[in-house]
Design a protein around this motif. Structure first.
Motif, short mmCIF file in Angstrom:
data_model
loop_
_atom_site.label_atom_id
_atom_site.label_comp_id
_atom_site.label_asym_id
_atom_site.label_seq_id
_atom_site.Cartn_x
_atom_site.Cartn_y
_atom_site.Cartn_z
N UNK A 1 7.53 20.41 -33.41
CA UNK A 1 8.74 19.92 -32.74
C UNK A 1 9.82 21.00 -32.73
N UNK A 2 9.92 21.76 -33.80
CA UNK A 2 10.90 22.85 -33.82
C UNK A 2 10.50 23.96 -32.87
N UNK A 3 9.21 24.30 -32.83
CA UNK A 3 8.74 25.32 -31.90
C UNK A 3 9.00 24.90 -30.46
N UNK A 4 8.79 23.63 -30.18
CA UNK A 4 9.03 23.11 -28.83
C UNK A 4 10.49 23.32 -28.43
N UNK B 1 14.20 28.08 -25.33
CA UNK B 1 15.30 29.00 -25.06
C UNK B 1 14.85 30.30 -24.40
N UNK B 2 13.58 30.67 -24.54
CA UNK B 2 13.09 31.90 -23.91
C UNK B 2 13.16 31.78 -22.40
N UNK B 3 12.90 30.58 -21.87
CA UNK B 3 12.98 30.38 -20.43
C UNK B 3 14.42 30.32 -19.93
N UNK B 4 15.33 29.96 -20.80
CA UNK B 4 16.72 29.78 -20.39
C UNK B 4 17.55 31.05 -20.61
N UNK C 1 6.50 34.85 -16.91
CA UNK C 1 5.21 34.46 -17.48
C UNK C 1 5.35 34.07 -18.95
N UNK C 2 6.07 34.87 -19.71
CA UNK C 2 6.26 34.56 -21.14
C UNK C 2 7.01 33.25 -21.33
N UNK C 3 8.03 33.03 -20.53
CA UNK C 3 8.80 31.79 -20.64
C UNK C 3 7.95 30.57 -20.34
N UNK C 4 7.11 30.68 -19.32
CA UNK C 4 6.25 29.55 -18.97
C UNK C 4 5.19 29.30 -20.04
N UNK C 5 4.62 30.36 -20.59
CA UNK C 5 3.64 30.19 -21.66
C UNK C 5 4.28 29.61 -22.92
N UNK C 6 5.50 30.03 -23.20
CA UNK C 6 6.20 29.53 -24.38
C UNK C 6 6.57 28.06 -24.24
N UNK C 7 6.56 27.54 -23.05
CA UNK C 7 6.74 26.10 -22.85
C UNK C 7 5.40 25.37 -22.87
#
Length: 86
Positions: free
Chosen positions: A53-56, A61-64, A25-31
């Motif tokens: 752009x840097x946040x993007x 990396x949280x999802x990976x 869930x966190x990874x998807x929200x962070x994207x």
């Protein structure tokens, strides 16, 4: 969710499924959130002058890291007993 998982872990319970669900869930929200911000900024959001752009890039990396979404889904399915058998 993390507070619940840490409390259960301290008591000796297996929290693998719960933590995998939280990471998914966190990874998807962070994207999703930086992607929405990038849509707002349009072309300017892809330049290095804008923090979005840097946040993007960085939040991707949280999802990976420590397992992709697919790995988290397979762990969740395994613990739920719905993983297809060979």
């Amino acid at each position: 969710m993390w507070g619940v998982a840490s409390g259960l872990y301290i008591r000796g319970n297996d929290v693998t499924k719960l933590v995998s669900m939280a990471k998914l869930k966190c990874g998807r929200l962070c994207r999703e959130i930086p992607d929405s911000c990038l849509q707002f900024w349009e072309g300017m959001g892809c330049t290095n002058e804008v923090l979005v752009s840097r946040m993007y890039r960085d939040l991707r990396l949280i999802s990976i890291g420590d397992g992709s979404d697919e790995i988290m889904l397979s762990i969740i399915c395994k613990y739920m007993g719905i993983l297809p058998q060979k």
